[in-house]
Each structure stands twice: as structure tokens, then as C-alpha cells.
Design a protein around this motif. Sequence first.
Motif, PDB file in Angstrom:
ATOM      1  N   MET A   1      37.108  49.231  27.219  1.00 16.39           N
ATOM      2  CA  MET A   1      37.850  48.293  26.373  1.00 16.39           C
ATOM      3  C   MET A   1      37.980  46.945  27.087  1.00 16.39           C
ATOM      4  O   MET A   1      37.813  45.880  26.472  1.00 16.39           O
ATOM      5  CB  MET A   1      39.238  48.852  26.051  1.00 16.39           C
ATOM      6  N   ALA A   2      38.274  46.984  28.391  1.00 16.84           N
ATOM      7  CA  ALA A   2      38.399  45.749  29.161  1.00 16.84           C
ATOM      8  C   ALA A   2      37.069  45.003  29.200  1.00 16.84           C
ATOM      9  O   ALA A   2      37.032  43.767  29.086  1.00 16.84           O
ATOM     10  CB  ALA A   2      38.892  46.053  30.573  1.00 16.84           C
ATOM     11  N   GLY A   3      35.987  45.740  29.328  1.00 19.19           N
ATOM     12  CA  GLY A   3      34.662  45.107  29.319  1.00 19.19           C
ATOM     13  C   GLY A   3      34.360  44.447  27.989  1.00 19.19           C
ATOM     14  O   GLY A   3      33.830  43.319  27.937  1.00 19.19           O
TER      15      GLY A   3
ATOM     16  N   ALA B   1      45.907  47.426  29.631  1.00 15.26           N
ATOM     17  CA  ALA B   1      47.055  48.266  30.004  1.00 15.26           C
ATOM     18  C   ALA B   1      48.267  47.906  29.155  1.00 15.26           C
ATOM     19  O   ALA B   1      48.962  48.785  28.638  1.00 15.26           O
ATOM     20  CB  ALA B   1      47.372  48.104  31.495  1.00 15.26           C
ATOM     21  N   ALA B   2      48.526  46.606  28.981  1.00 13.64           N
ATOM     22  CA  ALA B   2      49.662  46.163  28.171  1.00 13.64           C
ATOM     23  C   ALA B   2      49.483  46.603  26.728  1.00 13.64           C
ATOM     24  O   ALA B   2      50.440  47.056  26.083  1.00 13.64           O
ATOM     25  CB  ALA B   2      49.806  44.645  28.268  1.00 13.64           C
TER      26      ALA B   2
ATOM     27  N   GLY C   1      50.494  50.020  26.163  1.00  8.09           N
ATOM     28  CA  GLY C   1      51.911  50.286  26.342  1.00  8.09           C
ATOM     29  C   GLY C   1      52.356  50.513  27.775  1.00  8.09           C
ATOM     30  O   GLY C   1      53.433  51.052  28.022  1.00  8.09           O
ATOM     31  N   HIS C   2      51.556  50.071  28.736  1.00  7.91           N
ATOM     32  CA  HIS C   2      51.900  50.257  30.149  1.00  7.91           C
ATOM     33  C   HIS C   2      52.246  48.920  30.791  1.00  7.91           C
ATOM     34  O   HIS C   2      51.767  47.868  30.361  1.00  7.91           O
ATOM     35  CB  HIS C   2      50.742  50.931  30.891  1.00  7.91           C
ATOM     36  N   SER C   3      53.046  48.954  31.833  1.00  9.73           N
ATOM     37  CA  SER C   3      53.502  47.715  32.463  1.00  9.73           C
ATOM     38  C   SER C   3      52.402  47.013  33.248  1.00  9.73           C
ATOM     39  O   SER C   3      52.417  45.796  33.387  1.00  9.73           O
ATOM     40  CB  SER C   3      54.698  47.991  33.381  1.00  9.73           C
ATOM     41  N   ASP C   4      51.434  47.769  33.780  1.00 10.57           N
ATOM     42  CA  ASP C   4      50.327  47.176  34.527  1.00 10.57           C
ATOM     43  C   ASP C   4      49.175  48.176  34.600  1.00 10.57           C
ATOM     44  O   ASP C   4      49.306  49.326  34.177  1.00 10.57           O
ATOM     45  CB  ASP C   4      50.768  46.731  35.925  1.00 10.57           C
ATOM     46  N   TRP C   5      48.038  47.734  35.154  1.00 12.22           N
ATOM     47  CA  TRP C   5      46.853  48.589  35.200  1.00 12.22           C
ATOM     48  C   TRP C   5      47.074  49.825  36.062  1.00 12.22           C
ATOM     49  O   TRP C   5      46.650  50.922  35.712  1.00 12.22           O
ATOM     50  CB  TRP C   5      45.634  47.803  35.690  1.00 12.22           C
ATOM     51  N   ASN C   6      47.739  49.694  37.204  1.00 12.37           N
ATOM     52  CA  ASN C   6      47.954  50.845  38.071  1.00 12.37           C
ATOM     53  C   ASN C   6      48.767  51.925  37.365  1.00 12.37           C
ATOM     54  O   ASN C   6      48.468  53.113  37.471  1.00 12.37           O
ATOM     55  CB  ASN C   6      48.644  50.426  39.374  1.00 12.37           C
ATOM     56  N   THR C   7      49.794  51.512  36.641  1.00  8.44           N
ATOM     57  CA  THR C   7      50.609  52.468  35.889  1.00  8.44           C
ATOM     58  C   THR C   7      49.775  53.123  34.798  1.00  8.44           C
ATOM     59  O   THR C   7      49.832  54.336  34.594  1.00  8.44           O
ATOM     60  CB  THR C   7      51.827  51.762  35.270  1.00  8.44           C
ATOM     61  N   ALA C   8      48.968  52.330  34.101  1.00  8.36           N
ATOM     62  CA  ALA C   8      48.105  52.871  33.055  1.00  8.36           C
ATOM     63  C   ALA C   8      47.115  53.867  33.634  1.00  8.36           C
ATOM     64  O   ALA C   8      46.918  54.954  33.081  1.00  8.36           O
ATOM     65  CB  ALA C   8      47.366  51.737  32.347  1.00  8.36           C
TER      66      ALA C   8
ATOM     67  N   VAL D   1      37.578  35.269  31.665  1.00  5.47           N
ATOM     68  CA  VAL D   1      38.716  36.089  32.101  1.00  5.47           C
ATOM     69  C   VAL D   1      38.214  37.021  33.206  1.00  5.47           C
ATOM     70  O   VAL D   1      37.227  37.740  33.011  1.00  5.47           O
ATOM     71  CB  VAL D   1      39.274  36.923  30.920  1.00  5.47           C
ATOM     72  N   PRO D   2      38.881  37.023  34.364  1.00  7.42           N
ATOM     73  CA  PRO D   2      38.482  37.971  35.423  1.00  7.42           C
ATOM     74  C   PRO D   2      38.657  39.419  34.947  1.00  7.42           C
ATOM     75  O   PRO D   2      39.498  39.708  34.087  1.00  7.42           O
ATOM     76  CB  PRO D   2      39.449  37.664  36.576  1.00  7.42           C
ATOM     77  N   HIS D   3      37.858  40.293  35.517  1.00  6.73           N
ATOM     78  CA  HIS D   3      37.916  41.713  35.137  1.00  6.73           C
ATOM     79  C   HIS D   3      39.325  42.279  35.333  1.00  6.73           C
ATOM     80  O   HIS D   3      39.827  43.020  34.480  1.00  6.73           O
ATOM     81  CB  HIS D   3      36.899  42.516  35.948  1.00  6.73           C
ATOM     82  N   ALA D   4      39.985  41.919  36.422  1.00 11.42           N
ATOM     83  CA  ALA D   4      41.339  42.425  36.690  1.00 11.42           C
ATOM     84  C   ALA D   4      42.316  42.003  35.594  1.00 11.42           C
ATOM     85  O   ALA D   4      43.176  42.782  35.176  1.00 11.42           O
ATOM     86  CB  ALA D   4      41.827  41.928  38.056  1.00 11.42           C
ATOM     87  N   THR D   5      42.169  40.783  35.093  1.00 17.32           N
ATOM     88  CA  THR D   5      43.038  40.312  34.017  1.00 17.32           C
ATOM     89  C   THR D   5      42.782  41.105  32.739  1.00 17.32           C
ATOM     90  O   THR D   5      43.721  41.477  32.023  1.00 17.32           O
ATOM     91  CB  THR D   5      42.823  38.805  33.769  1.00 17.32           C
ATOM     92  N   ALA D   6      41.517  41.370  32.451  1.00 17.50           N
ATOM     93  CA  ALA D   6      41.177  42.162  31.269  1.00 17.50           C
ATOM     94  C   ALA D   6      41.778  43.561  31.371  1.00 17.50           C
ATOM     95  O   ALA D   6      42.295  44.101  30.384  1.00 17.50           O
ATOM     96  CB  ALA D   6      39.665  42.236  31.093  1.00 17.50           C
ATOM     97  N   LEU D   7      41.739  44.149  32.566  1.00 16.04           N
ATOM     98  CA  LEU D   7      42.342  45.477  32.764  1.00 16.04           C
ATOM     99  C   LEU D   7      43.844  45.428  32.510  1.00 16.04           C
ATOM    100  O   LEU D   7      44.414  46.325  31.875  1.00 16.04           O
ATOM    101  CB  LEU D   7      42.056  45.997  34.177  1.00 16.04           C
ATOM    102  N   GLU D   8      44.508  44.384  33.010  1.00 17.70           N
ATOM    103  CA  GLU D   8      45.950  44.231  32.798  1.00 17.70           C
ATOM    104  C   GLU D   8      46.273  44.067  31.315  1.00 17.70           C
ATOM    105  O   GLU D   8      47.257  44.631  30.818  1.00 17.70           O
ATOM    106  CB  GLU D   8      46.497  43.049  33.597  1.00 17.70           C
TER     107      GLU D   8
END
Length: 187
Positions: A10-12, A35-36, A39-46, A25-32
Motif C-alpha cells: 500500500m505504501a509503495g 499506518a495512520a 488506525g495505528h499511531s506509527d509504522w512500528n506500532t502497525a 514522498v520518502p518511503h518512511a513517510t508513506a509507511l507512516e
Amino acid sequence: MTTVDQAKAMAGRLRAALAARDIAVPHATALELVAAELGHSDWNTACAALDHAVDEGPAFLEAVPVLRIFDEAKAREFYCGFLGFAPGFQHRFEPGLPLYMEVARAGLRLHLTEHHGDSSPGPTVFVPMRDLRVYHRELTEKRYGYARPGIEQAPWGEMLEVADPFGNRLRFCQYRNAKSGRRSVTV
């Protein structure tokens, strides 16, 4: 349930769609952002919450053995007092009828039942675990009057077997070469 791999895909797709509109958009931003959206607060939580299954379809989450007991007080003394399990729910259809209850410890749940149709006495439950020697020391120090289990060496690992007052056996095993409690698989 969405898997981690699906969320990454999905991020890709999100990055590609934004890039088509000249938005980098950097890949990390897309992951965040994904995640949002999930329904998660951040990628690590997701990532921790999402299913790690590779394929879709049924997934067996856990097996919970149902063991036959005949005396609630003896069952509580053995499972809670000696083995160190904590009692969970308990159910009776009405006072004076057979008990059905749960005990749990460190990720292992067992259901104990006085109902004659739920289970037959005498099964063996095989429980992979880690830190078997620590658990053995804990049990030995209790000086329980009806069991003094030892550690046996098996080709696959160390085992500690205990029998409850009703003939059910719990066979705790720490696999050889695996502190995690998981068996190493050779292909």
C-alpha cells in the motif's frame, strides 16, 4: 486482516500515485501514512499489530488443551499452587453443577473441566518452552508433596514431565539448540 506485506505494498502504491502528481514522498513517510490510515499511531506500532502471514486463508492462532478434573480444590492446589498458573474465568451453569475454568501462565492457557463429556482423563499435553531449568528449580523449591519432577534428556531436547492428580500429564520441553522454545527445522 491486513498483513505487513500488504501494508508495505500500500505504501509503495501511495508513493507511486503521489509521484505521478509530482509529489515526492520518502518511503518512511508513506509507511507512516499507511499506518495512520490503518488506525495505528506509527509504522512500528502497525508493524507489531499487523498479521505477519504471507498468504491469505485460515490461521490457527492457538490450541487450548481441555483437561478433565474431578476435584476443584485439588486442581487449584496443583495448577495454581504448584505449577504457578493464575486462575482465569470460571463457569458453572448453576451452583452445584460441574466447573469449567481456565488457568494461564506465561502464554500457556489450559481449560480444566469437571464435565464428563468434555475430555477424558489421562492425555499428555506437550508444551514447548524456554528456561526449562529455571522452571524446574522453581517447582523443586516448592517441595510439593505429590510431585518432584526431574529433567530428562531426549534426542530433541530437555523435558520435564508432571502428572496432575487426575492422570493428565504436562510434558514441558526446551528444544535442543533453541533458547526461544521453538524447534529448529531442517529442510
